[in-house]
Design an enzyme around this catalytic site. Structure first.
Site, PDB file in Angstrom:
ATOM      1  N   HIS A 116       0.806  -1.216   0.000  1.00 27.35           N
ATOM      2  CA  HIS A 116       0.000   0.000   0.000  1.00 27.35           C
ATOM      3  C   HIS A 116       0.841   1.268   0.000  1.00 27.35           C
ATOM      4  O   HIS A 116       0.408   2.301  -0.486  1.00 27.35           O
ATOM      5  CB  HIS A 116      -0.946   0.022   1.211  1.00 27.35           C
ATOM      6  CG  HIS A 116      -2.095  -0.909   1.045  1.00 27.35           C
ATOM      7  ND1 HIS A 116      -2.017  -2.250   1.350  1.00 27.35           N
ATOM      8  CD2 HIS A 116      -3.353  -0.707   0.568  1.00 27.35           C
ATOM      9  CE1 HIS A 116      -3.180  -2.817   1.086  1.00 27.35           C
ATOM     10  NE2 HIS A 116      -4.008  -1.908   0.611  1.00 27.35           N
ATOM     11  N   GLY A 117       2.019   1.200   0.552  1.00 27.35           N
ATOM     12  CA  GLY A 117       2.843   2.402   0.541  1.00 27.35           C
ATOM     13  C   GLY A 117       4.107   2.214   1.343  1.00 27.35           C
ATOM     14  O   GLY A 117       4.209   1.318   2.181  1.00 27.35           O
TER      15      GLY A 117
END
Lengths: 483, 337
Positions: free
Chosen positions: A324-325
């Protein structure tokens, strides 16, 4: 190009009109490639070049994999594909994060390293199409898939604009054959596709973007809000992210249906889940199943000792958090979800419900036991969203600290009540939405209504104008575009 | 599960999609009726500042060379006095085309590009945001189109994309309040009533006490944006094109409050250097000459009170006169030569 703009609606009408006038699937595929690249270039034309390079690498590797028999050569080819795709992802998404962490680590050891950072713009949706093309080469390597003979079919599969920037992350075995056969679009596909697009617009514009106002206000400076207000903002974020992302998926799926394509279901009423395992079978299904098939199972999956299974789960969830990041918040969010699901593996009690089962039981209204389990699952999921949404790890911890400190402060609850009172209309709409989700939970989307045409049209019209009245002043972006 | 693709007889499919087409057309017609009834009575805001675009373009169309044409954002609208410039520069016909910086540099240049002729002089006072971050605002562009639809011709591709993307949201705002006047309507600073016959805002002569505080420091990070090269090139090609038509273009730094100047001094120095290199002899002032104490500012950076506005106009007018007296080579040599 963002779905919820006039630009997209005009683009969709134009492409669909031309698509339906074209005589065969080959010309239709060419149109889809051109329109998908135009769609993607609306952000920045350089993104399209990157996608083309990534697609060509995997097409060539896939073709070569089918021709080569030697295990060693096949492994090298797979490594080339993995290296190219993960290299792109690593450079654009993770390089600065790991460079900064390495510098910090060196500093803690007394070494003074000058941090090297890259000034790069993260291409929209890179994580999505990278995973889609990766699954193509891995499936060919595993001899579970024949490579595409046609470059056009393959490029159309990778770039298909409805699901290009935020999924669902399609598997080649499911989507590619649809580009290789003629499509016949039935009237029911068109009607239901349009309904699902409208449902996605309602989720995004009426609810998600308005909930965002509350969330953004209190998460911007968590130190200035009381604990109950921060918890309320977190609940709002729980709904916001679901409505934002599932709204996007509805628009993507509905749009694909207009062209005669079936995309996989990405959300199946996850907030009616009664356990951790069930939640993860209903939430972002295309990503969860991707990690199951390409990370969890290769690690040994559940064909191992309990301890090893627990490790496999934790590793898979942590990696999915990192997907996701590039931040510790996402890593912790992933790991927490892994820890949450481990006990069900250790005790051997796994949820039997899959995404196609009716969530929350078959009763018209939820039974008390089912309701309490749903609320418990929702509460845990909501707490983990704190890490997902907060800007920094410090902010996440501050939010929990504020929540703990204000637990027994009545005036703090009054503040939360004032926030609700100031947005009564929004919370009433949210309540109506939850009811609609519950009663429509056996269906693909909330607007599948068995009513007379006049009643249906009244509902559609009402929702269109509700969107117009509740939409924000500026063009909003979708949360998952950043991934 | 593999997809099920149903094949139908083509005649049946055409009939079925034809029926659907009729239903969709009826449904859309109903929505247009709803839209018409909801939007009934809506009219553009006649007090909005951007409405001055009509007057400014009429002035430009009606006048002929030699003229002094002022181009820029609000630093020109609120920071220059045309009568003073006319008096000091020797160019009696002055037209202030400036409105607001978020309309973007490209639109500002395109508005005057096709009008320039032998003897015209353009004074362009840029704003630092044009080089730092992309200040173009779809909201302002749509408001401009509402006031002057033909301004569509002056917009570049990127601006048209912004307008198209935001149009639905603008419609939503309009519907939310049919009597919507825009947030600037009740703000005297942005009232069209203060625009004089040259196109300047004279609000500083009428309003002295301003409630709005001076904004926070200028946020400029040239390294992050990478915009500077593109924007400088735009200005260079505009200058060359103007010269080909016999017009001269000069540039001026915008008036900036001293603290803001200090905070962005390094970036401003880079902007100045890049402009000096690309446009030799075209900059009329040094950055530091444009700094002002906070008491000189009207309501925000770039907007001046009346007395400092006259001083600035006199300085720039004198310098234009000085440059015009010199024998200047027409046009700009390519950077590579």
């Amino acid at each position: 190009m963002t779905f919820t703009t006039l630009t997209f609606l005009l683009f969709l009408g134009l492409v669909l009109g031309v698509y339906r006038a074209l005589p065969n699937r080959r010309t239709q595929n060419v149109l889809l490639i051109l329109s998908s690249y135009a769609f993607y270039s609306w952000w920045d034309w350089r993104f399209s070049v990157l996608m083309l390079v990534s697609s060509l690498v995997d097409f060539l590797v896939g073709k070569r994999l089918a021709q080569v028999d030697g295990t060693r050569s096949r492994k090298w080819l797979l490594a080339a594909s993995l290296g190219a795709n993960l290299g792109l992802l690593g450079t654009f998404k993770y390089f600065n994060f790991f460079a900064a962490e390495l510098t910090d680590l060196a500093a803690s050891l007394g070494l003074n390293l000058h941090p090297v950072t890259l000034r790069l713009v993260l291409p929209v949706g890179i994580s999505f199409y990278t995973f889609q093309t990766l699954s193509y080469t891995i499936d060919i390597y595993r001899r579970q898939l024949e490579p595409s003979k046609s470059l056009l079919d393959y490029l159309a599969f990778v770039s298909f604009f409805p699901q290009l920037v935020a999924g669902p992350i399609e598997r080649a075995a499911h989507l590619l054959p649809q580009f290789q056969q003629p499509r016949q679009v039935r009237e029911s596909d068109l009607v239901d596709g349009l309904r699902q697009i409208l449902w996605g617009f309602v989720k995004k514009l009426v609810l998600a973007d308005n909930l965002a106002r509350i969330v953004d206000l209190h998460y911007a400076n968590p130190g200035e809000s009381s604990g109950p207000v921060l918890m309320l903002a977190t609940v709002c974020f729980g709904f916001q992210i679901y409505l934002d992302f599932s709204g996007y998926s509805d628009i993507a799926t509905g749009t694909a249906r207009l062209f005669g394509f079936r995309l996989m279901r990405n959300f199946a009423n996850p907030y009616f889940s009664m356990s951790a395992a069930e939640f993860w079978r209903r939430w972002h299904i295309s990503l969860s199943t991707w990690f199951r098939d390409y990370v969890y199972i290769p690690l040994g999956g559940n064909r191992a000792s309990r301890a090893r299974q627990a490790f496999n789960l934790l590793a898979t969830f942590t990696l999915s958090g990192l997907w996701h990041g590039a931040s510790w918040n996402f890593v912790i969010w992933g790991a927490l979800n892994g820890l949450w699901i481990v006990p069900s593996v250790m005790t051997g009690r796994r949820a039997s419900e899959g995404p196609d089962d009716l969530p929350g039981g078959t009763a018209r209204l939820p039974q008390p036991r089912a309701l309490s389990r749903m609320l418990g699952t929702f509460a845990f999921v909501t707490l983990t969203w704190v890490f997902f949404r907060a800007d920094t790890l410090g902010d996440s911890l501050l939010i929990f600290e504020r929540a703990g400190l204000d637990l027994l402060t009545p005036s703090a609850y009054l503040e939360a009540w004032q926030v609700i009172g100031g947005e009564l209309g929004l919370f009433a709409l949210l309540g109506l939405f939850v009811l609609a989700e519950w009663f429509q939970r056996g269906k693909q989307h909330g607007l599948d209504l068995p009513w007379p045409r006049a009643a249906r049209w009244a509902v559609y019209s009402g929702l269109i104008w509700l969107c117009m009245y509740r939409m924000p002043n500026d063009v909003p972006t979708f949360i998952y575009f950043q991934f | 599960m593999p997809p099920t693709i149903e094949r139908q007889g083509s005649t049946q499919a055409i009939e079925s999609s034809g029926r659907l087409g009729v239903r969709v057309a009826i449904f859309l017609a109903l929505q247009f009726l709803v839209l018409a009834s909801l939007g009934w009575g809506y009219s553009r805001n006649e007090h909005a500042l951007l409405g001055a675009a009509r007057q400014k373009h009429a002035l430009l169309d009606a006048s002929g060379p030699p003229r002094l044409i002022l181009v820029g954002g609000s630093s020109v609208l609120y920071g220059l006095d045309s009568p003073t410039l006319a008096e000091t520069s020797g160019l009696s016909s002055v037209i202030n085309m400036a409105l607001t910086a978020p309309l973007g540099l490209e639109l500002m240049l395109n508005e005057v590009r096709g009008h320039l002729a032998e003897g015209d002089v353009v004074l362009l006072s840029f704003e630092y945001e044009h080089f730092c971050t992309d200040v173009v605002s779809a909201r302002d562009l749509i408001w401009l189109l509402e006031q002057r639809p033909i301004s569509l011709e002056d917009m570049g591709v990127d601006q048209l994309k912004l307008v198209l993307d935001r149009s639905l949201y603008h419609l939503g705002s309009v519907l939310r309040s049919r009597s919507w006047d825009g947030p600037r309507a009740h703000d005297p600073i942005h009232d069209i009533a203060y625009i004089n016959r040259y196109g300047d805002s004279t609000v500083s002569q009428h309003v002295d006490e301003v409630a709005a505080p001076i904004p926070t420091l200028l946020d400029c990070d040239l390294g992050r944006s990478g915009l500077i090269a593109t924007q400088v090139e735009k200005l260079r090609s505009f200058t060359t094109e103007a010269a080909a038509n016999g017009a001269e273009v000069y540039y001026a730094h915008p008036p900036l409050e001293a603290r803001s100047f200090e905070s962005a001094q390094a970036d401003i120095a880079v902007i100045h250097r890049r402009l000096s290199e690309a446009l030799p002899g075209r900059l009329l002032s040094e950055p530091v000459e444009a700094t002002h104490p906070v008491r000189d500012m009207l309501d925000s950076n770039y907007h001046l009170r009346h007395a400092p506005k006259l001083r600035r106009s006199r300085l720039l007018g004198d310098r234009i006169l000085e440059r015009q007296k010199r024998v200047e080579p027409r046009g700009i040599e390519p950077l590579t030569s």
